[in-house]
Design a protein around this motif. Structure first.
Motif, short mmCIF file in Angstrom:
data_model
loop_
_atom_site.label_atom_id
_atom_site.label_comp_id
_atom_site.label_asym_id
_atom_site.label_seq_id
_atom_site.Cartn_x
_atom_site.Cartn_y
_atom_site.Cartn_z
N MET A 157 0.85 -1.20 0.00
CA MET A 157 0.00 0.00 0.00
C MET A 157 0.89 1.25 0.00
O MET A 157 1.76 1.39 0.86
N ASP A 158 0.66 2.13 -0.96
CA ASP A 158 1.49 3.32 -1.09
C ASP A 158 0.98 4.44 -0.19
O ASP A 158 -0.04 4.31 0.51
N VAL A 159 1.70 5.55 -0.21
CA VAL A 159 1.36 6.68 0.66
C VAL A 159 0.04 7.31 0.25
O VAL A 159 -0.76 7.74 1.09
N GLN A 160 -0.24 7.36 -1.04
CA GLN A 160 -1.49 7.97 -1.51
C GLN A 160 -2.71 7.20 -1.02
O GLN A 160 -3.71 7.80 -0.62
N SER A 161 -2.61 5.89 -1.02
CA SER A 161 -3.73 5.07 -0.51
C SER A 161 -3.93 5.27 0.99
O SER A 161 -5.06 5.34 1.48
N ILE A 162 -2.82 5.37 1.72
CA ILE A 162 -2.92 5.59 3.17
C ILE A 162 -3.59 6.94 3.46
O ILE A 162 -4.48 7.04 4.31
N LEU A 163 -3.17 7.98 2.74
CA LEU A 163 -3.78 9.30 2.93
C LEU A 163 -5.26 9.29 2.55
O LEU A 163 -6.09 9.94 3.21
N TYR A 164 -5.60 8.54 1.51
CA TYR A 164 -7.00 8.46 1.11
C TYR A 164 -7.85 7.84 2.21
O TYR A 164 -8.93 8.35 2.54
N PHE A 165 -7.40 6.75 2.79
CA PHE A 165 -8.17 6.10 3.85
C PHE A 165 -8.24 6.98 5.10
O PHE A 165 -9.26 6.98 5.81
N ILE A 166 -7.19 7.73 5.37
CA ILE A 166 -7.23 8.64 6.53
C ILE A 166 -8.27 9.73 6.32
O ILE A 166 -9.11 10.01 7.19
N PHE A 167 -8.23 10.37 5.14
CA PHE A 167 -9.21 11.42 4.85
C PHE A 167 -10.63 10.86 4.81
O PHE A 167 -11.58 11.50 5.30
N ALA A 168 -10.80 9.68 4.24
CA ALA A 168 -12.13 9.08 4.16
C ALA A 168 -12.66 8.72 5.54
O ALA A 168 -13.85 8.93 5.84
N GLY A 169 -11.79 8.20 6.41
CA GLY A 169 -12.23 7.88 7.77
C GLY A 169 -12.63 9.12 8.56
O GLY A 169 -13.66 9.13 9.25
N ILE A 170 -11.82 10.18 8.44
CA ILE A 170 -12.16 11.43 9.13
C ILE A 170 -13.47 12.00 8.59
O ILE A 170 -14.31 12.52 9.34
#
Length: 230
Positions: free
Chosen positions: A1-14
């Protein structure tokens, strides 16, 4: 999992958590603050999807202007939080029913979107000049001009409603009614009255002349010394 996917899940969870707190917290000010947090999260997702203009527009317009207006209105009207809580349990079935309908509609749209193959030619045309701002403007003001005007009208109605809610009539406030002033006629402001002259009073009771009273003149004083010299 790359950094962009991690940021996407963080923003989506928030975004999901803040959107849930918007409709569950009892304090309207806290609800507006969580809505601002959800806007920030959605803007982050749009920027990651290379829609920089929409992300910045969401922050500037909704967070910087609309939400500040919401907070101003909520703080000005001084809501009584005890009244809305009385019928909260009675409206829960309606809320769950409407929520289910919204979820089904969104699911149908997402399912249809995944089954339709994307048009690569349209995507290539959007990224010709390296920015989608110009293409968004062309599509918005040509194909979607009428929905854009409807959205602007809805925002105008919301602004007028916010002003009407905060407007309070004070008894000691003095104001002018321009409509009533314009409808006033000259006869309403000035009345000419004709009074007949009564000459009989002057004939029966003639005026009494006023005689000025004169002060008595003192007699001349005689000095004894002056008579002896004469």
């Amino acid at each position: 999992m790359d950094v962009q996917s991690i940021l996407y899940f963080i923003f989506a969870g928030i975004l999901l958590v803040s959107a849930l707190l918007v409709v569950t917290v009892p304090n309207p000010v806290h609800s507006a603050l969580f809505l601002m947090l959800s806007f920030f999260s959605a803007a982050g997702i749009w920027i990651m999807l290379q829609a920089e203009f929409l992300g910045i527009l969401l922050i500037l317009v909704y967070v910087g202007a609309v939400m500040i207006l919401f907070l101003f209105v909520v703080m000005m009207i001084n809501l009584n939080l005890s009244e809305p809580r009385k019928g909260f349990k009675a409206l829960l079935p309606w809320a769950f029913g409407l929520g289910t309908v919204v979820v089904l509609q969104m699911g149908a749209v997402i399912y249809h979107h995944f089954n339709v193959k994307p048009n690569l030619d349209v995507l290539k045309n959007l990224m010709v000049d390296g920015s989608n701002t110009r293409k968004i403007g062309q599509v918005m003001y040509t194909e979607y001009a009428f929905p854009f005007e409807i959205a602007a009208l809805i925002l105008l109605v919301a602004l007028i409603a916010a002003v009407a809610i905060t407007l309070r009539h004070r008894k000691d406030a003095k104001s002018q009614n321009a409509s009533a002033q314009a409808q006033v006629k000259s006869s309403d402001r000035l009345t000419m009255v004709t009074v007949a002259a009564d000459m009989s009073a002057h004939q029966t009771n003639p005026p009494t002349p006023v005689v000025a009273e004169t002060a008595p003149v003192a007699p001349p004083m005689v000095v004894a010394g002056s008579q002896e010299k004469k």
